[in-house]
Motif scaffolding. Structure first.
Motif, PDB file in Angstrom:
ATOM      1  N   LYS A  65       1.051  -1.461  -0.306  1.00 52.38           N
ATOM      2  CA  LYS A  65      -0.225  -0.071   0.045  1.00 52.38           C
ATOM      3  C   LYS A  65       0.843   1.321  -0.220  1.00 52.38           C
ATOM      4  N   ILE A  66       0.214   2.295  -0.521  1.00 54.93           N
ATOM      5  CA  ILE A  66       1.380   3.436  -0.707  1.00 54.93           C
ATOM      6  C   ILE A  66       1.101   3.952   0.474  1.00 54.93           C
ATOM      7  N   ASP A  67       2.263   4.851   0.776  1.00 57.20           N
ATOM      8  CA  ASP A  67       2.201   5.453   1.681  1.00 57.20           C
ATOM      9  C   ASP A  67       2.382   7.402   2.010  1.00 57.20           C
ATOM     10  N   GLY A  68       3.352   7.663   0.754  1.00 56.04           N
ATOM     11  CA  GLY A  68       3.477   8.297   0.371  1.00 56.04           C
ATOM     12  C   GLY A  68       3.609   9.049  -1.166  1.00 56.04           C
ATOM     13  N   VAL A  69       2.640  10.308  -1.472  1.00 58.00           N
ATOM     14  CA  VAL A  69       2.435  10.381  -2.467  1.00 58.00           C
ATOM     15  C   VAL A  69       2.960  12.498  -2.936  1.00 58.00           C
ATOM     16  N   ILE A  70       3.716  12.102  -4.013  1.00 61.21           N
ATOM     17  CA  ILE A  70       5.277  13.575  -3.880  1.00 61.21           C
ATOM     18  C   ILE A  70       4.994  13.726  -5.519  1.00 61.21           C
ATOM     19  N   THR A  71       3.405  14.790  -6.349  1.00 61.96           N
ATOM     20  CA  THR A  71       3.851  15.219  -7.834  1.00 61.96           C
ATOM     21  C   THR A  71       4.685  16.139  -8.712  1.00 61.96           C
ATOM     22  N   VAL A  72       5.184  14.768  -8.975  1.00 61.98           N
ATOM     23  CA  VAL A  72       6.634  16.133  -9.794  1.00 61.98           C
ATOM     24  C   VAL A  72       6.065  16.492 -11.136  1.00 61.98           C
ATOM     25  N   LEU A  73       5.291  16.380 -11.477  1.00 65.76           N
ATOM     26  CA  LEU A  73       5.353  17.514 -12.900  1.00 65.76           C
ATOM     27  C   LEU A  73       3.955  17.133 -13.254  1.00 65.76           C
TER      28      LEU A  73
END
Length: 117
Positions: A106-114
């Motif tokens: 399960k994904i615990d962190g999301v960083i939008t780059v572009l």
């Protein structure tokens, strides 16, 4: 019977072909027998939408969104095309946490780059 997407490579060239067969082993055996190229990937097609109902290109979308998602020390870059303009970073992160995975977890962190329009 199933449908498969087969990637073949020889030298610097790569080809994608679509075939139908009973098993992955049959696809491999076929290409080993008839092709000089090497099979580098076989993907089973589990869903295929009929082509009749494709939306018009109204340019009302983010044409490209790059995201880095992480889980417990592992990370993966996702690249999405033609996301709805109504989708923001929070909506995208929530959807990714609900439906997608990184390294099987399960994904615990999301960083939008572009975000590219």
């Amino acid at each position: 019977m199933a449908k498969f997407k087969v990637a073949l490579k020889q030298g610097q060239k790569t080809w994608i072909e679509y075939v139908e067969a009973d098993r992955v082993e049959d696809v491999l055996a076929f290409y080993k027998r008839v092709s000089a190229a090497k099979v580098v990937r076989i993907e089973k097609i589990v869903y295929e939408e009929p082509m009749g109902d494709v939306p018009l290109d109204d340019r009302r979308y983010w044409s490209l969104v790059k995201v880095i998602a992480r889980m417990d020390g592992f990370s993966r870059q996702y690249v999405f095309h033609n996301l709805k303009l109504s989708v923001d970073g929070k909506n995208l992160a929530e959807a990714m946490r609900n439906y997608l995975k990184v390294a099987g977890g399960k994904i615990d962190g999301v960083i939008t780059v572009l975000w590219k329009r």
